[in-house]
Design a protein around this motif. Structure first.
Motif, PDB file in Angstrom:
ATOM      1  N   UNK A 109       0.814  -1.216   0.000  1.00  0.00           N
ATOM      2  CA  UNK A 109       0.000   0.000   0.000  1.00  0.00           C
ATOM      3  C   UNK A 109       0.845   1.262   0.000  1.00  0.00           C
ATOM      4  N   UNK A 110       1.863   1.310   0.847  1.00  0.00           N
ATOM      5  CA  UNK A 110       2.672   2.523   0.953  1.00  0.00           C
ATOM      6  C   UNK A 110       3.428   2.789  -0.341  1.00  0.00           C
ATOM      7  N   UNK A 111       3.975   1.755  -0.945  1.00  0.00           N
ATOM      8  CA  UNK A 111       4.689   1.921  -2.217  1.00  0.00           C
ATOM      9  C   UNK A 111       3.760   2.480  -3.288  1.00  0.00           C
ATOM     10  N   UNK A 112       2.574   1.899  -3.384  1.00  0.00           N
ATOM     11  CA  UNK A 112       1.626   2.367  -4.390  1.00  0.00           C
ATOM     12  C   UNK A 112       1.154   3.787  -4.090  1.00  0.00           C
ATOM     13  N   UNK A 113       1.007   4.101  -2.809  1.00  0.00           N
ATOM     14  CA  UNK A 113       0.588   5.438  -2.396  1.00  0.00           C
ATOM     15  C   UNK A 113       1.639   6.480  -2.791  1.00  0.00           C
ATOM     16  N   UNK A 114       2.910   6.193  -2.536  1.00  0.00           N
ATOM     17  CA  UNK A 114       3.986   7.113  -2.910  1.00  0.00           C
ATOM     18  C   UNK A 114       4.080   7.217  -4.433  1.00  0.00           C
ATOM     19  N   UNK A 115       3.897   6.110  -5.113  1.00  0.00           N
ATOM     20  CA  UNK A 115       3.941   6.101  -6.579  1.00  0.00           C
ATOM     21  C   UNK A 115       2.943   7.105  -7.156  1.00  0.00           C
ATOM     22  N   UNK A 116       1.724   7.132  -6.596  1.00  0.00           N
ATOM     23  CA  UNK A 116       0.708   8.069  -7.074  1.00  0.00           C
ATOM     24  C   UNK A 116       0.927   9.474  -6.505  1.00  0.00           C
TER      25      UNK A 116
END
Length: 425
Positions: free
Chosen positions: A263-270
């Motif tokens: 979740x955190x990786x995808x959140x930072x990605x966006x």
């Protein structure tokens, strides 16, 4: 002593997307998921700082919650983790009375619902115990429990990059029953905030743990966590004999792992991206158009009006077009609009287009109008409040400009020495 590379030379690459359902399935099956390629997640934007509410919009705890709720559909992970950390802190400070720390067998969901109804009916028959019974029934009401948990997260929306007053964040959703949520601090530069979910007498309700069990741990619960069956069974067995936070720690660690690795990786990605898909596509197409324009300029200088009418050094006329074109493309490949990066501006991110009060999209245009409304010149532009995110975006700008300059210089050098020039001037 090894030579340390300056941070602005460390090329930023956005984190790879990782599907949380696939990752969780691998973990549940005992398979070790393939690790993603190393991604530059800035230390100031790491998950621990977000959970401690030390970051600002659009990378705050509230933004992370909205992302999980409307984009990844896994808000139960954060809700359980926030509740667990508060339960652990309350237990350690003695806010749970000693005679309420031991629980018997965990009742079924139907039995729990039946007991709630009976407690509510009993409270309406006896005026002297009415207040206490209402408190107990509210503590076992899943909707009210979830509301109090969400308020702990929503309250972070009031926080800024500087210290804020605890009194300003004291929420009282139902003062008639003495219910209050206290957040003692939300300071970005201090120790992690301590948030306590308490009732009127300053103690964690004895029924709240049972409510959490039925919401998050029981199969088919309203907020059932995606955890391995063995871990679920062991946790439920441990909770039959003790209410100590250590019984829930394996579940909390598993949930934290899902948020950290997916979740955190995808959140930072966006979150690092500052423009919508439509804006980034338009900016990238402008970059491609500049590359084509630079090539046409070189060809015109070489052959128009005839070969040899211009010196080979006039190939430098294409340098600005190639420089700007490659800069736009490099920024677009990292999900950002070059022009917005220059001014530390951004468009609304996907989760900011939802109304949390009504669970609906703020604007509901369709088809062509929807795409046009999301272009940079028509959409609302916001300031990036998180200073470390602004630094990262400035780094992306500088790297894009440097990459564009290097590409343009190399391409001009190649065209200068091509045998298309005939020196007649």
């Amino acid at each position: 002593m090894p030579l340390k590379v300056p941070s602005w030379l460390d090329w930023y690459k956005k984190p790879e997307y990782r599907d949380i359902k696939e990752y969780s399935a691998h973990v549940s099956a005992g398979e070790r998921p393939q690790s993603p390629s190393p991604a530059a997640i800035p230390s100031r934007l790491r998950l621990d700082r977000i959970l401690e509410n030390k970051t600002c919009s659009p990378m705050s705890l509230y933004d992370f919650y909205m992302y999980l709720k409307y984009i990844e559909f896994s808000a139960e992970n954060l809700e359980f983790y926030i509740w667990y950390k508060n339960y652990e802190a309350s237990y350690a400070k003695g806010l749970i009375p000693a005679d309420k720390k031991e629980y018997g067998a965990i009742p079924s969901a139907a039995a729990s619902s039946s007991s709630i109804v009976k407690e509510s009916e009993a409270g309406s028959l006896t005026a002297g115990t009415k207040g206490q019974d209402i408190d107990d029934s509210e503590d076992t009401d899943p909707e009210k429990t979830l509301h109090r948990i969400s308020q702990l997260i929503v309250a972070s929306a009031f926080c800024s990059s500087r210290s804020c007053s605890p009194a300003a964040l004291q929420l009282t959703p139902d003062q008639s029953n003495g219910k209050s949520i206290y957040i003692t601090s939300c300071t970005s530069d201090s120790a992690p905030a301590t948030m306590k979910l308490m009732n009127a007498d300053g103690q964690v309700s004895r029924h709240e743990l049972d409510t959490i069990i039925h919401l998050f741990l029981m199969p088919s619960g309203e907020k059932e966590l995606n955890i391995p069956a063995a871990l679920r069974a062991q946790t439920l067995a441990d909770l039959q004999n003790s209410s100590h936070p250590s019984a829930l720690k394996p579940v909390a660690d598993h949930v934290y792992g899902l948020m950290h690795n997916c979740s955190h990786r995808n959140f930072v990605r966006l979150g690092v991206g500052n423009g919508t898909f439509e804006t980034v596509c338009v900016a990238t197409m402008m970059g491609i158009a500049n590359l084509i324009a630079g090539y046409l300029i070189v060809m015109c200088r070489a052959f128009v009006p005839y070969r040899g009418s211009h010196t080979r050094w006039e190939a430098w006329a294409a340098w600005p077009a190639w420089w700007l074109g490659v800069s736009l493309i490099l920024a677009g490949l990292r999900g950002s609009c070059f022009f917005l990066l220059l001014f530390s501006k951004r468009q609304r991110l996907p989760w900011e287009r939802f109304d949390d009060n009504t669970d609906s999209v703020l604007r509901n245009e369709g088809g062509f109008l929807k795409s046009v409304s999301r272009l940079m010149i028509f959409d609302r532009r916001l300031r990036v409040k998180e200073k470390y995110l602004r630094r990262l975006q400035r780094k992306i700008v500088l790297q894009s400009l440097a990459g564009g300059a290097a590409f343009a210089t190399l391409w001009v050098a190649i065209f200068i020495w091509l045998p298309v020039w005939k020196e007649t001037v």
